[in-house]
Write a protein that holds these residues in place. Structure first.
Motif: not given
Length: 335
Positions: A78-81, A85-88
């Motif tokens: 929840x900190x991406x673009x 933002x889900x699975x990094x």
């Protein structure tokens, strides 16, 4: 083909890092994908954790390469673009390439650069992953800034990578950036994973190598399904590049090695260099996903180890699996 200088036959036989098992923690189910390096006179390990929802990426430190202390999560949900933002899963930070030198981080444009892949959905590697970059000026390596767009996508790739892009290895040599990555050909049924290459002069614009994949599966052998998770290092004494990788035949995942003079053409050694362990040992199912460094003249070969879950294990992953990180070495330093 002389691979003797690169072998690490002595297994520690125990985990060096285990998931927390704590409800709600990013590594509740398991730890995976070690990347070990040196920074400001400390050893660090970047690694991936799985909590049943998806991957996030953490950092641990060590004084002796065997006892590791987690210090924080650096790539969070929840900190991406949107696309990330889900699975990094962070897998590599640009560092010195030499196999016999300290694996210290190196900067470009006064920043440290981290490469990762992200899946579009929650779950265990759900959907076709894309590759992105993040940077930091934080010497503690805890605050990373992700580029808003991916640098490589499966949609723009060739037939062998249409199913999604995976673990990355970023090497700078002679003013060119070499990004190795493995990818799968499909999302449906049993897929094949192979390793390819893209290059760049500025980390922004990337061009895939015309003769991808550079490392290909072998017919009817131990690596007939996957040749994945490249770890590329340079041997100054022998003027050649070394790629550690893992092979998979849909039953066992084991570590292998390939050599190159030019970063483009690779010759695989025909057999595994680290095999799975005996029943009940820490790596009796999988011995894979290499991160190799040198310290005091000894090669440390970190890898992801898996066996069947036993009562009392602090974590359990999908498939009733106890997935941890362990290490092997070029000398018998564990006795």
């Amino acid at each position: 083909m002389n691979i003797e200088p690169y072998l690490t036959p002595y297994k520690y036989g125990k985990p060096v890092l285990i998931g927390s098992g704590e409800k709600g923690s990013f590594d509740e189910r398991c730890v995976d994908c070690p990347f070990v390096f040196q920074h400001n006179e400390k050893f660090y390990m970047m690694y991936v954790g799985f909590d049943g929802v998806g991957y996030q990426t953490g950092l641990a430190t060590s004084e002796n390469l065997l006892d590791w202390e987690p210090i924080g999560t650096i790539l969070r949900r929840n900190e991406g673009s949107g696309w990330d933002d889900k699975n990094i899963a962070g897998t590599w930070i640009m560092k010195e390439n030499h196999i016999d030198a300290p694996p210290v981080l190196k900067k470009w444009d006064n920043k440290y650069w981290l490469v990762y892949h992200a899946y579009p959905e929650n779950g265990y590697e759900e959907g076709s992953a894309k590759i992105g970059l993040a940077w930091t000026e934080d010497e503690n390596l805890l605050e990373w800034h992700r580029l808003s767009e991916p640098i490589l996508t499966p949609e723009a790739g060739d037939w062998w990578e249409k199913g999604g892009l995976y673990k990355e290895c970023l090497v700078e040599h002679g003013g060119t950036f070499y990004l190795y990555y493995n990818a799968k050909n499909t999302n449906e049924g049993r897929w094949i994973e192979q390793t390819g290459l893209a290059t760049s002069k500025d980390l922004q614009k990337w061009e895939r190598y015309s003769n991808n994949p550079v490392l290909r599966v072998s017919e009817n052998r131990w690596d007939l399904g996957f040749v994945s998770d490249p770890c590329v290092l340079y041997d100054t004494d022998r003027y050649q590049w070394v790629m550690y990788f893992f092979g998979y035949d849909y039953k066992k995942a084991q570590e292998g090695i390939a050599l190159s003079k030019d970063l483009l053409h690779w010759e695989k050694y025909p057999d595994p260099i680290i095999e799975i362990g005996k029943e009940g040992e820490i790596d009796s199912i999988f011995a894979h996903k290499p991160s190799v460094i040198s310290h005091n003249g000894v090669l440390y070969h970190f890898y992801c180890s898996s066996r069947r879950h036993k009562e009392g294990d602090p974590t359990v992953n999908f498939g009733n699996e106890f997935r941890t990180i362990t290490v092997a070495a070029s000398e018998d330093i564990f006795s």
